[in-house]
Design a protein around this motif. Structure first.
Motif, PDB file in Angstrom:
ATOM      1  N   MET A 131       0.838  -1.206   0.000  1.00 49.86           N
ATOM      2  CA  MET A 131       0.000   0.000   0.000  1.00 49.86           C
ATOM      3  C   MET A 131       0.870   1.252   0.000  1.00 49.86           C
ATOM      4  SD  MET A 131      -3.141  -0.799  -0.383  1.00 49.86           S
ATOM      5  CE  MET A 131      -3.903   0.780  -0.066  1.00 49.86           C
ATOM      6  N   ARG A 132       1.943   1.235   0.772  1.00 50.35           N
ATOM      7  CA  ARG A 132       2.854   2.392   0.796  1.00 50.35           C
ATOM      8  C   ARG A 132       3.477   2.623  -0.574  1.00 50.35           C
ATOM      9  NH1 ARG A 132       5.649   0.952   6.304  1.00 50.35           N
ATOM     10  NH2 ARG A 132       4.173   1.888   7.741  1.00 50.35           N
ATOM     11  N   ALA A 133       3.883   1.533  -1.237  1.00 49.01           N
ATOM     12  CA  ALA A 133       4.476   1.657  -2.573  1.00 49.01           C
ATOM     13  C   ALA A 133       3.469   2.250  -3.554  1.00 49.01           C
ATOM     14  CB  ALA A 133       4.964   0.292  -3.064  1.00 49.01           C
ATOM     15  N   ALA A 134       2.221   1.816  -3.477  1.00 46.71           N
ATOM     16  CA  ALA A 134       1.178   2.339  -4.366  1.00 46.71           C
ATOM     17  C   ALA A 134       0.920   3.811  -4.079  1.00 46.71           C
ATOM     18  CB  ALA A 134      -0.114   1.529  -4.202  1.00 46.71           C
ATOM     19  N   GLU A 135       0.826   4.160  -2.805  1.00 47.23           N
ATOM     20  CA  GLU A 135       0.596   5.558  -2.426  1.00 47.23           C
ATOM     21  C   GLU A 135       1.726   6.451  -2.918  1.00 47.23           C
ATOM     22  OE1 GLU A 135       0.255   5.068   1.782  1.00 47.23           O
ATOM     23  OE2 GLU A 135      -1.868   4.476   1.671  1.00 47.23           O
ATOM     24  N   GLN A 136       2.962   6.004  -2.740  1.00 46.70           N
ATOM     25  CA  GLN A 136       4.121   6.800  -3.157  1.00 46.70           C
ATOM     26  C   GLN A 136       4.172   6.937  -4.671  1.00 46.70           C
ATOM     27  OE1 GLN A 136       6.208   8.436  -0.885  1.00 46.70           O
ATOM     28  NE2 GLN A 136       6.665   9.515  -2.793  1.00 46.70           N
ATOM     29  N   HIS A 137       3.916   5.849  -5.381  1.00 41.94           N
ATOM     30  CA  HIS A 137       3.906   5.904  -6.847  1.00 41.94           C
ATOM     31  C   HIS A 137       2.859   6.907  -7.333  1.00 41.94           C
ATOM     32  CE1 HIS A 137       4.190   4.625 -11.031  1.00 41.94           C
ATOM     33  NE2 HIS A 137       2.868   4.619 -11.037  1.00 41.94           N
ATOM     34  N   CYS A 138       1.679   6.852  -6.765  1.00 41.19           N
ATOM     35  CA  CYS A 138       0.605   7.769  -7.173  1.00 41.19           C
ATOM     36  C   CYS A 138       0.978   9.212  -6.852  1.00 41.19           C
ATOM     37  CB  CYS A 138      -0.714   7.384  -6.519  1.00 41.19           C
ATOM     38  SG  CYS A 138      -1.411   5.848  -7.183  1.00 41.19           S
ATOM     39  N   LEU A 139       1.589   9.424  -5.711  1.00 39.20           N
ATOM     40  CA  LEU A 139       2.022  10.764  -5.328  1.00 39.20           C
ATOM     41  C   LEU A 139       3.081  11.280  -6.306  1.00 39.20           C
ATOM     42  CD1 LEU A 139       1.647  12.937  -3.109  1.00 39.20           C
ATOM     43  CD2 LEU A 139       3.527  11.836  -1.888  1.00 39.20           C
ATOM     44  N   ASP A 140       4.090  10.443  -6.580  1.00 46.49           N
ATOM     45  CA  ASP A 140       5.179  10.835  -7.480  1.00 46.49           C
ATOM     46  C   ASP A 140       4.687  11.082  -8.901  1.00 46.49           C
ATOM     47  OD1 ASP A 140       6.873  10.533  -5.321  1.00 46.49           O
ATOM     48  OD2 ASP A 140       7.681   8.596  -5.991  1.00 46.49           O
ATOM     49  N   ALA A 141       3.755  10.246  -9.367  1.00 52.54           N
ATOM     50  CA  ALA A 141       3.256  10.339 -10.751  1.00 52.54           C
ATOM     51  C   ALA A 141       2.042  11.252 -10.861  1.00 52.54           C
ATOM     52  CB  ALA A 141       2.922   8.938 -11.269  1.00 52.54           C
ATOM     53  N   LYS A 142       1.654  11.848  -9.741  1.00 55.28           N
ATOM     54  CA  LYS A 142       0.478  12.735  -9.703  1.00 55.28           C
ATOM     55  C   LYS A 142      -0.781  12.019 -10.223  1.00 55.28           C
ATOM     56  CE  LYS A 142       3.064  17.086 -10.109  1.00 55.28           C
ATOM     57  NZ  LYS A 142       4.199  16.657  -9.408  1.00 55.28           N
ATOM     58  N   LEU A 143      -0.956  10.778  -9.747  1.00 55.68           N
ATOM     59  CA  LEU A 143      -2.133   9.976 -10.083  1.00 55.68           C
ATOM     60  C   LEU A 143      -3.104  10.011  -8.920  1.00 55.68           C
ATOM     61  CD1 LEU A 143      -0.290   6.859 -11.520  1.00 55.68           C
ATOM     62  CD2 LEU A 143      -1.441   8.648 -12.836  1.00 55.68           C
ATOM     63  N   GLN A 144      -4.380   9.925  -9.225  1.00 52.70           N
ATOM     64  CA  GLN A 144      -5.390   9.911  -8.177  1.00 52.70           C
ATOM     65  C   GLN A 144      -5.581   8.490  -7.667  1.00 52.70           C
ATOM     66  OE1 GLN A 144      -9.043  11.784  -9.267  1.00 52.70           O
ATOM     67  NE2 GLN A 144      -8.060  13.678  -9.888  1.00 52.70           N
ATOM     68  N   PHE A 145      -5.242   8.297  -6.400  1.00 52.47           N
ATOM     69  CA  PHE A 145      -5.444   7.002  -5.748  1.00 52.47           C
ATOM     70  C   PHE A 145      -6.771   7.113  -5.009  1.00 52.47           C
ATOM     71  CE2 PHE A 145      -3.457   3.601  -2.822  1.00 52.47           C
ATOM     72  CZ  PHE A 145      -3.781   2.592  -3.707  1.00 52.47           C
ATOM     73  N   THR A 146      -7.842   6.990  -5.775  1.00 58.56           N
ATOM     74  CA  THR A 146      -9.196   7.206  -5.265  1.00 58.56           C
ATOM     75  C   THR A 146      -9.570   6.152  -4.223  1.00 58.56           C
ATOM     76  OG1 THR A 146     -10.229   5.814  -6.935  1.00 58.56           O
ATOM     77  CG2 THR A 146      -9.885   8.160  -7.512  1.00 58.56           C
ATOM     78  N   PRO A 147     -10.608   6.413  -3.443  1.00 60.96           N
ATOM     79  CA  PRO A 147     -11.061   5.408  -2.470  1.00 60.96           C
ATOM     80  C   PRO A 147     -11.391   4.052  -3.113  1.00 60.96           C
ATOM     81  CG  PRO A 147     -12.047   7.521  -1.964  1.00 60.96           C
ATOM     82  CD  PRO A 147     -11.331   7.683  -3.290  1.00 60.96           C
ATOM     83  N   VAL A 148     -11.965   4.068  -4.311  1.00 59.84           N
ATOM     84  CA  VAL A 148     -12.303   2.801  -4.981  1.00 59.84           C
ATOM     85  C   VAL A 148     -11.031   2.071  -5.401  1.00 59.84           C
ATOM     86  CG1 VAL A 148     -13.407   1.771  -7.010  1.00 59.84           C
ATOM     87  CG2 VAL A 148     -14.570   3.583  -5.755  1.00 59.84           C
ATOM     88  N   ARG A 149     -10.063   2.777  -5.953  1.00 57.73           N
ATOM     89  CA  ARG A 149      -8.799   2.151  -6.361  1.00 57.73           C
ATOM     90  C   ARG A 149      -8.061   1.605  -5.149  1.00 57.73           C
ATOM     91  NH1 ARG A 149      -6.978   6.942 -10.582  1.00 57.73           N
ATOM     92  NH2 ARG A 149      -8.377   6.291 -12.281  1.00 57.73           N
TER      93      ARG A 149
END
Length: 157
Positions: free
Chosen positions: A19-37
């Motif tokens: 989960m941390r890796a996904a959160e960081q990737h989304c933050l770095d890539a400016k992607l929306q890690f929505t509640p559903v995702r």
């Protein structure tokens, strides 16, 4: 990189780091890690088994995150596209990536008895597949290998 083992491991740590890796990737890539995702990834991480889109949809619906099939399919498409999950073609199902954030071609070992799945990274250019492709003049871009058999817990002794 070694595959996840079929044996027990610290599953809470496994889930937290993914989960941390996904959160960081989304933050770095400016992607929306929505509640559903986020919920879809949590569902996939909850066990090392492949889940169908409708299984995930039912769990999303139970969390109040939608009941229409496109909800699950869009979330899964995002997770696969960004390397947080893989589609297991043989099962027409999805599994959380064991190596998030790393470029790799997965190989899946699928237990036909208990449905557990272990992912290992492979090099499609190496080995018999790589030699066959080279002999045919074929350039491999990606490869997904899926092997079915029995895990150590289900294999007769």
């Amino acid at each position: 990189m070694p595959p996840f083992e079929f044996q027990s491991h610290d599953h809470a740590s496994c889930m937290t780091s993914a989960m941390r890796a996904a959160e960081q990737h989304c933050l770095d890539a400016k992607l929306q890690f929505t509640p559903v995702r986020r919920a879809a990834l949590e569902i996939l991480l909850s066990e090392h088994k492949a889940l169908g889109a409708y299984d995930i949809l039912a769990k999303l619906d139970a969390r109040g995150l939608g009941s229409a099939p496109p909800v699950a399919y869009r979330a899964l498409e995002f997770l696969v596209k960004n390397g947080f999950a893989h589609k297991v073609e043989k099962l027409n199902a999805y599994v959380a990536c064991a190596h998030p954030g790393e470029t790799h071609d997965p190989a899946f070992m699928i237990c036909t008895s208990c449905d557990s799945i272990v992912e290992a990274a492979t090099d499609p250019q190496a080995g018999q597949l790589g030699r066959a492709a080279k002999a045919a003049g074929f350039e491999i871009n990606t490869a997904v290998l899926e092997a079915e058999g029995l895990c150590p817990s289900c294999k007769p002794t």
